[in-house]
Scaffold this active site. Structure first.
Site, PDB file in Angstrom:
ATOM      1  N   CYS A   1       0.814  -1.227   0.000  1.00 13.82           N
ATOM      2  CA  CYS A   1       0.000   0.000   0.000  1.00 13.82           C
ATOM      3  C   CYS A   1       0.840   1.267   0.000  1.00 13.82           C
ATOM      4  O   CYS A   1       0.827   2.015  -0.975  1.00 13.82           O
ATOM      5  CB  CYS A   1      -0.908  -0.012   1.226  1.00 13.82           C
ATOM      6  SG  CYS A   1      -2.154  -1.297   1.149  1.00 13.82           S
TER       7      CYS A   1
HETATM    8  N1  NAD Z   1      -2.626  -6.137   1.687  1.00 10.52           N
HETATM    9  C1  NAD Z   1      -3.098  -5.100   2.361  1.00 10.52           C
HETATM   10  O1  NAD Z   1      -2.743  -4.912   3.521  1.00 10.52           O
HETATM   11  C2  NAD Z   1      -4.087  -4.141   1.740  1.00 10.52           C
HETATM   12  C3  NAD Z   1      -4.738  -3.227   2.588  1.00 10.52           C
HETATM   13  C4  NAD Z   1      -5.661  -2.352   2.048  1.00 10.52           C
HETATM   14  C5  NAD Z   1      -5.914  -2.374   0.682  1.00 10.52           C
HETATM   15  N2  NAD Z   1      -5.261  -3.252  -0.136  1.00 10.52           N
HETATM   16  C6  NAD Z   1      -5.590  -3.230  -1.558  1.00 10.52           C
HETATM   17  O2  NAD Z   1      -6.477  -4.307  -1.831  1.00 10.52           O
HETATM   18  C7  NAD Z   1      -6.246  -4.842  -3.135  1.00 10.52           C
HETATM   19  C8  NAD Z   1      -5.922  -6.321  -3.032  1.00 10.52           C
HETATM   20  O3  NAD Z   1      -4.718  -6.457  -2.290  1.00 10.52           O
HETATM   21  P1  NAD Z   1      -4.263  -7.817  -1.627  1.00 10.52           P
HETATM   22  O4  NAD Z   1      -3.162  -7.469  -0.689  1.00 10.52           O
HETATM   23  O5  NAD Z   1      -5.438  -8.584  -1.109  1.00 10.52           O
HETATM   24  O6  NAD Z   1      -3.662  -8.566  -2.915  1.00 10.52           O
HETATM   25  P2  NAD Z   1      -3.199 -10.112  -2.987  1.00 10.52           P
HETATM   26  O7  NAD Z   1      -2.152 -10.151  -4.033  1.00 10.52           O
HETATM   27  O8  NAD Z   1      -2.915 -10.620  -1.616  1.00 10.52           O
HETATM   28  O9  NAD Z   1      -4.499 -10.852  -3.500  1.00 10.52           O
HETATM   29  C9  NAD Z   1      -5.096 -10.604  -4.721  1.00 10.52           C
HETATM   30  C10 NAD Z   1      -5.696 -11.899  -5.239  1.00 10.52           C
HETATM   31  O10 NAD Z   1      -6.384 -11.592  -6.446  1.00 10.52           O
HETATM   32  C11 NAD Z   1      -6.195 -12.651  -7.353  1.00 10.52           C
HETATM   33  N3  NAD Z   1      -6.488 -12.141  -8.684  1.00 10.52           N
HETATM   34  C12 NAD Z   1      -5.745 -11.328  -9.469  1.00 10.52           C
HETATM   35  N4  NAD Z   1      -6.406 -11.040 -10.594  1.00 10.52           N
HETATM   36  C13 NAD Z   1      -7.588 -11.688 -10.535  1.00 10.52           C
HETATM   37  C14 NAD Z   1      -8.689 -11.792 -11.404  1.00 10.52           C
HETATM   38  N5  NAD Z   1      -8.749 -11.132 -12.556  1.00 10.52           N
HETATM   39  N6  NAD Z   1      -9.718 -12.570 -11.019  1.00 10.52           N
HETATM   40  C15 NAD Z   1      -9.693 -13.237  -9.853  1.00 10.52           C
HETATM   41  N7  NAD Z   1      -8.668 -13.167  -8.985  1.00 10.52           N
HETATM   42  C16 NAD Z   1      -7.630 -12.396  -9.319  1.00 10.52           C
HETATM   43  C17 NAD Z   1      -4.772 -13.075  -7.123  1.00 10.52           C
HETATM   44  O11 NAD Z   1      -4.557 -14.380  -7.597  1.00 10.52           O
HETATM   45  C18 NAD Z   1      -4.656 -12.959  -5.600  1.00 10.52           C
HETATM   46  O12 NAD Z   1      -4.982 -14.168  -4.952  1.00 10.52           O
HETATM   47  C19 NAD Z   1      -5.121  -3.994  -3.732  1.00 10.52           C
HETATM   48  O13 NAD Z   1      -5.693  -2.937  -4.443  1.00 10.52           O
HETATM   49  C20 NAD Z   1      -4.419  -3.449  -2.510  1.00 10.52           C
HETATM   50  O14 NAD Z   1      -3.747  -2.243  -2.770  1.00 10.52           O
HETATM   51  C21 NAD Z   1      -4.362  -4.154   0.379  1.00 10.52           C
END
Ligand code: NAD
Length: 445
Positions: free
Chosen positions: A284
């Site tokens: 992030c």
């Molecule tokens: N990790 C954090 O602490 C956090 C906190 C707040 C916001 N976010 C935001 O949330 C969003 C997700 O982050 P995350 O950390 O969960 O990511 P992540 O990489 O942990 O998980 C994302 C998942 O989405 C899947 N994916 C990708 N493309 C896809 C598609 N087209 N269809 C289905 N599945 C798909 C991936 O295989 C993966 O399992 C991002 O925008 C991130 O910036 C993350």
């Protein structure tokens, strides 16, 4: 004479959805089962909804289907219980959306090589949603992104189907604020900001979250909700940048920045402590502010605080390597040929996430300067690094004595700091892990 029967008017799609949500009869789905999507899917399942979790990674889906969890904050037994009860159905098959009343999109939003927003994951996921969009469906984007994504990118994709937002389907943005490893605040009790494209969109999205989350915060539009998340993360990035600059300044002036912060935070108002460190990490803070500056640039506005904070924070890993050089120099050694052990490769304490971790930049720079580098991290037993597999080394006294310098990059609670101090030949402490300890071995950030 029979009285004429009064016909009850047919419920609108919004009314039907509100009712289904209220009665927990709605079928929900989450796209992207990572750090954000999996905890959300589990919380919604715990509320009694049937939840389909969709991910492209077959391995992840198979693990979840077997009742396992790969997200530290989600206990495997929660996944297993929900799968057994038929309340959580992990799948790679998007056709489950045909029967979904609502879908939350939680896919990654990285930066491209040119450090511009890469919204291709969102586009790919929403293409699938558009394919199965039906009357009464609620679509919520949770991925962090630039202001305008929901209305400028998603809305046209969904309205192309001929359906009208706010009447036939509903669209909202709700930023995810989860803080991995935080024992106090999780998906359920972190207030959830929600901004719909129309007031009805906001209403139905709020209704969904209210079934399980403790606090919801409606705002007037998706743009406001998108901007909220970027303000929060830019606030952190800028304040970390400020305190990192303070640390560099204090070092020049021979002042202990950590003592300064501890004293400053005794002020009961108008000050919030931020701490210096080896650089920004995680998915992030190092990334999101650049989504905002990119969008601001398109509007002819230069986001100078964001660029400056990025510059200061981005320089920190290199500064840490300079501290290693100083520490070795005290013992007449050069970085080239020295053995250096980096403690902690996760980007923050007590978690296993290495994404964007500054420890990796430190290791890379040390290697480029000719050092021999190992790492130790109880949360990250193995790591793909610069095209090769590396294993975490065990922290035994003999091993510690074998390194010319030990860098505390991430202060995991599990490290035995007294033993490190006793046995290491030299220490660079980027986290004040040796607070109050006076030793000629230690070089502090
Ligand atoms: N990790 C954090 O602490 C956090 C906190 C707040 C916001 N976010 C935001 O949330 C969003 C997700 O982050 P995350 O950390 O969960 O990511 P992540 O990489 O942990 O998980 C994302 C998942 O989405 C899947 N994916 C990708 N493309 C896809 C598609 N087209 N269809 C289905 N599945 C798909 C991936 O295989 C993966 O399992 C991002 O925008 C991130 O910036 C993350």
């Amino acid at each position: 004479m029979r009285s004429p029967r009064t016909r009850t008017p047919r419920r609108t799609p919004a009314q039907q959805l509100l009712r289904r949500l209220d009665r927990r009869r709605a079928h929900l789905s989450v796209i992207g089962l990572g750090y954000v999507g999996l905890p959300l899917a589990v919380e919604l399942g715990k509320a009694g909804f049937r939840v389909s979790g969709i991910d492209l990674q077959e391995k992840r889906v198979a693990q979840l289907a077997r009742g396992r969890s790969y997200v530290q904050d989600v206990p495997a037994e929660d996944v297993a219980t929900l799968v057994r009860a038929g309340l959580f159905h992990p799948t790679t098959d998007f056709s489950v959306l045909r029967h979904a009343d609502a879908v939350n999109v939680c896919v990654p939003t990285p930066l491209s090589k040119m450090r511009d927003p890469d919204v291709s994951y969102i586009v790919a996921a929403v293409e699938q949603v558009a394919r199965y969009l039906h009357r009464g469906m609620l679509v919520i984007l949770e991925s962090t992104t630039y202001p305008g994504t929901t209305t400028e990118l998603l809305l046209p994709m969904l309205e192309k189907t001929g359906m009208k937002v706010g009447e036939d389907f509903f669209l909202a943005f709700s930023p995810e604020r989860v803080d991995p490893g935080n024992p106090t605040f999780g998906t359920r009790n972190i207030p959830k900001v929600v901004g719909g494209v129309t007031p009805t969109c906001t209403q139905v999205a709020l209704k969904l979250y209210q079934q399980r989350l403790e606090h919801v915060v409606p705002v007037s539009s998706p743009q406001v909700a998108e901007m909220v998340k970027l303000l929060e993360n830019t606030f952190r990035s800028v304040n970390i940048g400020l305190v990192n600059e303070m640390a560099l300044m204090c070092q020049r002036m021979g002042i202990d920045v950590w003592e300064v912060i501890d004293a400053a935070k005794t002020k009961p108002f108008g000050f919030m402590p931020f701490y210096p460190g080896p650089g920004l990490g995680g998915h992030c803070i190092p990334i999101d502010p650049f989504y905002l500056s990119w969008k601001a640039r398109a509007a002819g506005f230069e986001a100078r605080f964001i660029e400056l904070a990025g510059h200061v924070n981005g320089h920190m890993p290199e500064h840490v390597v300079d501290l290693v050089a100083q520490n070795l120099n005290r013992r007449g050694r050069a970085v080239h040929g020295s053995k250096v052990l980096v403690l902690g490769v996760a980007y923050k304490a007590d978690i296993d996430d290495t994404r964007e971790s500054p420890s990796l930049d430190i290791m890379q720079t040390l290697l480029q300067r000719g050092a021999r580098v190992d790492y130790s991290d109880p949360h990250v037993p193995g790591l793909e690094f610069m095209g090769a597999r590396r294993e975490s080394v065990a922290l035994t006294p003999a091993r510690l004595r074998g390194y010319d310098c030990v860098v505390v990059a991430t202060a995991h609670a599990g490290f035995d700091y007294p033993a490190i101090l006793r046995h290491a030949r030299g220490i660079v402490d980027t986290r004040n892990a040796f607070k109050g300890r006076r030793s000629g071995k230690i070089t502090r950030l």
